[in-house]
Design a protein around this motif. Structure first.
Motif, PDB file in Angstrom:
ATOM      1  N   ASP A 120      49.982 -23.322 -27.132  1.00  0.00           N
ATOM      2  CA  ASP A 120      51.044 -23.600 -28.107  1.00  0.00           C
ATOM      3  C   ASP A 120      52.437 -23.662 -27.485  1.00  0.00           C
ATOM      4  N   PHE A 121      52.532 -24.219 -26.283  1.00  0.00           N
ATOM      5  CA  PHE A 121      53.835 -24.379 -25.641  1.00  0.00           C
ATOM      6  C   PHE A 121      54.594 -25.492 -26.338  1.00  0.00           C
ATOM      7  N   GLU A 122      55.838 -25.218 -26.718  1.00  0.00           N
ATOM      8  CA  GLU A 122      56.629 -26.190 -27.479  1.00  0.00           C
ATOM      9  C   GLU A 122      57.830 -26.717 -26.713  1.00  0.00           C
ATOM     10  N   GLY A 123      57.939 -26.373 -25.446  1.00  0.00           N
ATOM     11  CA  GLY A 123      59.077 -26.830 -24.653  1.00  0.00           C
ATOM     12  C   GLY A 123      58.869 -28.232 -24.112  1.00  0.00           C
ATOM     13  N   GLU A 124      59.650 -28.552 -23.098  1.00  0.00           N
ATOM     14  CA  GLU A 124      59.573 -29.863 -22.458  1.00  0.00           C
ATOM     15  C   GLU A 124      58.187 -30.058 -21.844  1.00  0.00           C
ATOM     16  N   PRO A 125      57.528 -31.173 -22.137  1.00  0.00           N
ATOM     17  CA  PRO A 125      56.179 -31.410 -21.601  1.00  0.00           C
ATOM     18  C   PRO A 125      56.142 -31.286 -20.073  1.00  0.00           C
ATOM     19  N   GLY A 126      55.192 -30.505 -19.611  1.00  0.00           N
ATOM     20  CA  GLY A 126      55.007 -30.303 -18.180  1.00  0.00           C
ATOM     21  C   GLY A 126      55.794 -29.144 -17.611  1.00  0.00           C
ATOM     22  N   ALA A 127      56.798 -28.653 -18.330  1.00  0.00           N
ATOM     23  CA  ALA A 127      57.664 -27.592 -17.815  1.00  0.00           C
ATOM     24  C   ALA A 127      56.904 -26.280 -17.625  1.00  0.00           C
TER      25      ALA A 127
ATOM     26  N   MET B  53      62.825 -20.544 -18.697  1.00  0.00           N
ATOM     27  CA  MET B  53      61.744 -20.727 -19.647  1.00  0.00           C
ATOM     28  C   MET B  53      61.860 -19.743 -20.816  1.00  0.00           C
ATOM     29  N   GLY B  54      62.473 -18.596 -20.606  1.00  0.00           N
ATOM     30  CA  GLY B  54      62.681 -17.657 -21.695  1.00  0.00           C
ATOM     31  C   GLY B  54      61.502 -16.727 -21.937  1.00  0.00           C
ATOM     32  N   ASP B  55      61.671 -15.867 -22.945  1.00  0.00           N
ATOM     33  CA  ASP B  55      60.648 -14.879 -23.287  1.00  0.00           C
ATOM     34  C   ASP B  55      59.353 -15.518 -23.746  1.00  0.00           C
ATOM     35  N   GLY B  56      59.446 -16.684 -24.371  1.00  0.00           N
ATOM     36  CA  GLY B  56      58.260 -17.363 -24.884  1.00  0.00           C
ATOM     37  C   GLY B  56      57.285 -17.724 -23.788  1.00  0.00           C
ATOM     38  N   ALA B  57      57.784 -17.987 -22.592  1.00  0.00           N
ATOM     39  CA  ALA B  57      56.905 -18.368 -21.478  1.00  0.00           C
ATOM     40  C   ALA B  57      55.940 -17.233 -21.130  1.00  0.00           C
ATOM     41  N   PHE B  58      56.410 -16.003 -21.237  1.00  0.00           N
ATOM     42  CA  PHE B  58      55.523 -14.872 -20.953  1.00  0.00           C
ATOM     43  C   PHE B  58      54.389 -14.825 -21.980  1.00  0.00           C
ATOM     44  N   ARG B  59      54.723 -15.048 -23.239  1.00  0.00           N
ATOM     45  CA  ARG B  59      53.689 -15.058 -24.283  1.00  0.00           C
ATOM     46  C   ARG B  59      52.676 -16.182 -24.022  1.00  0.00           C
ATOM     47  N   GLN B  60      53.168 -17.345 -23.604  1.00  0.00           N
ATOM     48  CA  GLN B  60      52.247 -18.444 -23.308  1.00  0.00           C
ATOM     49  C   GLN B  60      51.367 -18.130 -22.103  1.00  0.00           C
ATOM     50  N   TRP B  61      51.920 -17.430 -21.121  1.00  0.00           N
ATOM     51  CA  TRP B  61      51.124 -17.026 -19.958  1.00  0.00           C
ATOM     52  C   TRP B  61      49.996 -16.096 -20.408  1.00  0.00           C
ATOM     53  N   ILE B  62      50.315 -15.147 -21.264  1.00  0.00           N
ATOM     54  CA  ILE B  62      49.292 -14.237 -21.792  1.00  0.00           C
ATOM     55  C   ILE B  62      48.273 -15.033 -22.606  1.00  0.00           C
ATOM     56  N   ARG B  63      48.719 -15.991 -23.378  1.00  0.00           N
ATOM     57  CA  ARG B  63      47.785 -16.842 -24.144  1.00  0.00           C
ATOM     58  C   ARG B  63      46.868 -17.629 -23.208  1.00  0.00           C
TER      59      ARG B  63
END
Length: 119
Positions: A38-45, A1-11
């Protein structure tokens, strides 16, 4: 998921703190939750990863909630009850002040009336 996933978790934590103080995301589908952060990856991932990591729970009815939110965020979870008690206490103070003011006004009018009658 990468570093962005952590930011989305905090969001998601921030979103719940501001909008869903119980930690329950009732009424929100997986895509709604991903849109909220604001998750922009694969839907549901994102949701799938959170459930897999046990950061997000899903009950029998399919409702998502943040794992152990009530024990980790008791102050937020009790927000509605604290607000209700604060409103009730404020109303009681207002009523007491209004009653005291009303009583004062009644006594003042009686005093003014007596003074007028004395003249």
């Amino acid at each position: 998921m990468g570093d962005g996933a952590f930011r989305q978790w905090i969001r998601l934590i921030e979103f719940c703190a501001e909008n869903r103080t119980s930690g329950s995301l009732e009424g929100m589908a997986a895509e709604d939750i991903e849109l909220a952060v604001d998750f922009e990856g694969e839907p549901g991932a994102f949701i799938e990863a959170l459930v897999k990591c046990k950061l997000l729970d899903r009950d029998e009815a399919g409702v998502f909630s943040l794992h152990d939110w009530a024990s980790n965020q008791p102050w937020l979870c009790n927000f509605a009850e604290r607000s209700r008690r604060a409103r009730s206490a404020a109303q009681a103070r207002w009523n007491a002040t209004s009653a005291a003011n009303s009583d004062f006004e009644t006594k003042r009018e009686a005093t003014v009336s007596r003074l007028r009658n004395m003249s």
